[in-house]
Scaffold this motif. Structure first.
Motif, PDB file in Angstrom:
ATOM      1  N   ARG A 214       0.791  -1.056  -0.007  1.00 15.43           N
ATOM      2  CA  ARG A 214       0.137   0.020  -0.029  1.00 15.43           C
ATOM      3  C   ARG A 214       0.987   1.066   0.052  1.00 15.43           C
ATOM      4  O   ARG A 214       1.739   1.367   0.815  1.00 15.43           O
ATOM      5  CB  ARG A 214      -0.913  -0.017   1.276  1.00 15.43           C
TER       6      ARG A 214
ATOM      7  N   GLU B 271     -10.565   8.517  -6.977  1.00 14.70           N
ATOM      8  CA  GLU B 271      -9.588   9.570  -6.214  1.00 14.70           C
ATOM      9  C   GLU B 271      -8.071   9.044  -6.152  1.00 14.70           C
ATOM     10  O   GLU B 271      -7.820   8.555  -4.923  1.00 14.70           O
ATOM     11  CB  GLU B 271     -10.145  10.019  -4.970  1.00 14.70           C
ATOM     12  N   SER B 272      -7.564   9.173  -7.175  1.00 19.92           N
ATOM     13  CA  SER B 272      -6.151   8.717  -7.368  1.00 19.92           C
ATOM     14  C   SER B 272      -5.186   9.281  -6.567  1.00 19.92           C
ATOM     15  O   SER B 272      -3.949   8.750  -6.315  1.00 19.92           O
ATOM     16  CB  SER B 272      -5.513   8.843  -8.944  1.00 19.92           C
ATOM     17  N   ARG B 273      -5.434  10.388  -6.047  1.00 17.81           N
ATOM     18  CA  ARG B 273      -4.647  11.125  -5.004  1.00 17.81           C
ATOM     19  C   ARG B 273      -4.327  10.394  -3.757  1.00 17.81           C
ATOM     20  O   ARG B 273      -3.514  10.637  -2.934  1.00 17.81           O
ATOM     21  CB  ARG B 273      -4.947  12.627  -4.775  1.00 17.81           C
ATOM     22  N   ARG B 274      -5.332   9.584  -3.403  1.00 13.62           N
ATOM     23  CA  ARG B 274      -5.167   8.742  -2.193  1.00 13.62           C
ATOM     24  C   ARG B 274      -4.080   7.619  -2.008  1.00 13.62           C
ATOM     25  O   ARG B 274      -3.801   7.268  -1.104  1.00 13.62           O
ATOM     26  CB  ARG B 274      -6.682   7.993  -1.827  1.00 13.62           C
ATOM     27  N   GLY B 275      -3.388   7.591  -3.331  1.00 11.60           N
ATOM     28  CA  GLY B 275      -2.349   6.691  -3.370  1.00 11.60           C
ATOM     29  C   GLY B 275      -2.579   5.228  -4.158  1.00 11.60           C
ATOM     30  O   GLY B 275      -3.543   5.310  -5.132  1.00 11.60           O
TER      31      GLY B 275
ATOM     32  N   ASP C 237      -8.318   4.261  -4.790  1.00  8.84           N
ATOM     33  CA  ASP C 237      -9.496   4.370  -5.012  1.00  8.84           C
ATOM     34  C   ASP C 237      -9.615   4.972  -6.495  1.00  8.84           C
ATOM     35  O   ASP C 237      -8.861   6.049  -6.801  1.00  8.84           O
ATOM     36  CB  ASP C 237     -10.070   5.859  -4.174  1.00  8.84           C
TER      37      ASP C 237
ATOM     38  N   ASP D  76       0.458   4.930   0.320  1.00  7.59           N
ATOM     39  CA  ASP D  76      -0.735   5.963   0.831  1.00  7.59           C
ATOM     40  C   ASP D  76      -0.535   7.312   0.461  1.00  7.59           C
ATOM     41  O   ASP D  76      -1.386   8.444   0.898  1.00  7.59           O
ATOM     42  CB  ASP D  76      -0.566   5.825   2.576  1.00  7.59           C
ATOM     43  N   SER D  77       0.579   7.708  -0.470  1.00  5.86           N
ATOM     44  CA  SER D  77       0.517   9.161  -0.705  1.00  5.86           C
ATOM     45  C   SER D  77       1.065   9.126  -2.276  1.00  5.86           C
ATOM     46  O   SER D  77       1.707   8.137  -2.684  1.00  5.86           O
ATOM     47  CB  SER D  77       1.445   9.924   0.096  1.00  5.86           C
TER      48      SER D  77
END
Length: 321
Positions: free
Chosen positions: A113, A220-224, A217, A115-116
């Motif tokens: 994962r 919302e690709s900015r979530r990582g 997501d 995350d950023s």
């Protein structure tokens, strides 16, 4: 006009000339069109493969198969291929969306994962340094900034210099961006392969067919992102990319389908018919509201419609939807 059924410009001219001058042979065709006889023979072979003409011997007459039958048969075959390809693409999209929603259930060791966006970029740099064979990418969201393109240049250059296969699918709207056009031309000059589609389902990077980066997501690709290495997950991502690649238009080409529509016009028609607003359609296509309305107006002209409602009715009658 007939590129959609497999004829290039020269083949089409030769075919039309044969229809108008059925008694002519290869030499007369070549002299009339100013083409080498070898080129005419090659194009005649291609026309014969498409069952548009027949020729029993090199010296014999060229016979044109009834155009009303032969051309419609090729068009029907192309339409069937497109329908089957769209079904495969829809199935792959559903599979990748299911995969993305179930990432949290992957076994330990098969996913990481991130995350950023900082973590995602760091992972991409690691993969760029270690890639051995190929890197395939989907880049939705329209044109990237000049700074982002320039930061990618040394990584892409290093990979191409090592003989890595770089394949990238951009959104069609990127064709209108000067910086992206220049960057893609630079990639192509070094062996990179680039294609476009009006819309893309999600950002995706596949390295050596062993690692796939997909967003946590999709909306919302900015979530990582998740870095996946399980064979099953990577296989699904690879199938999606290959289906999109086969459907995509090579950069620099402007294909028209059997109805004379570009892929972007076809996709806009589908989005609007599904009830999407102009603003939402623009976001999906990566183009401005003004461009959406310009394309919609062009579709109304092609449909000879005075309103969008009438355009929808005519599109349905014409089986464009």
């Amino acid at each position: 006009m007939f590129e959609v059924i497999g004829l290039n410009a020269t083949s089409e001219v030769i075919y039309r000339t044969i229809c108008e001058r059925p008694a002519w042979g290869v030499a007369q065709l070549a002299n009339h069109l100013g083409l080498p006889e070898a080129r005419v023979r090659a194009d005649l072979d291609h026309l014969a493969e498409l069952h548009l003409v027949t020729c029993k011997s090199e010296a014999g007459p060229i016979k044109v198969v009834d155009p009303g039958i032969a051309l419609r048969s090729l068009l029907l075959q192309r339409e069937t291929d497109l329908i089957n390809r769209q079904r495969e693409l829809d199935a792959a999209r559903a599979a990748i969306n299911t995969l993305a929603s179930e990432l949290s259930h992957k076994e330990a060791g098969e996913s990481e994962r991130l995350d950023s966006l900082v973590a995602v970029r760091a992972r991409l740099r690691e993969l760029a340094a270690s890639v051995r064979e190929s890197c395939w990418s989907l880049l939705p969201g329209g044109p990237q900034s000049s700074d982002a393109l320039e930061s990618s240049r040394p990584l892409d250059k290093g990979a191409l210099d090592r003989g890595i296969s770089l394949r990238t699918i951009y959104q069609s709207s990127c064709r209108n961006d000067t910086a992206t056009r220049a960057y893609v031309e630079w990639l192509a000059s070094r062996g990179g392969e680039n294609r476009t589609l009006p819309t893309l389902p999600l950002p995706l990077v596949i390295v050596d067919e062993k690692v796939a980066l997909v967003p946590i997501d999709v909306k919302e690709s900015r979530r990582g992102a998740m870095s996946l290495s399980s064979p099953g997950a990577v296989a699904v991502a690879r199938v999606l990319f290959e289906l999109l690649w086969d459907t995509a238009t090579p950069w620099g080409e402007h294909r028209l389908d059997a109805d004379g529509l570009t892929t972007q016009e076809r996709e806009l028609l589908r989005l609007l018919s599904n009830g999407m607003t102009d603003e939402a359609a623009g976001r999906a296509l990566g183009i401005s509201l003004r461009s959406v309305r310009r394309l919609a107006a062009a579709l109304m002209v092609k449909l000879n419609a005075r309103s969008r409602f009438e355009a929808g009715v005519r599109a349905t009658q014409n089986k464009w939807l």
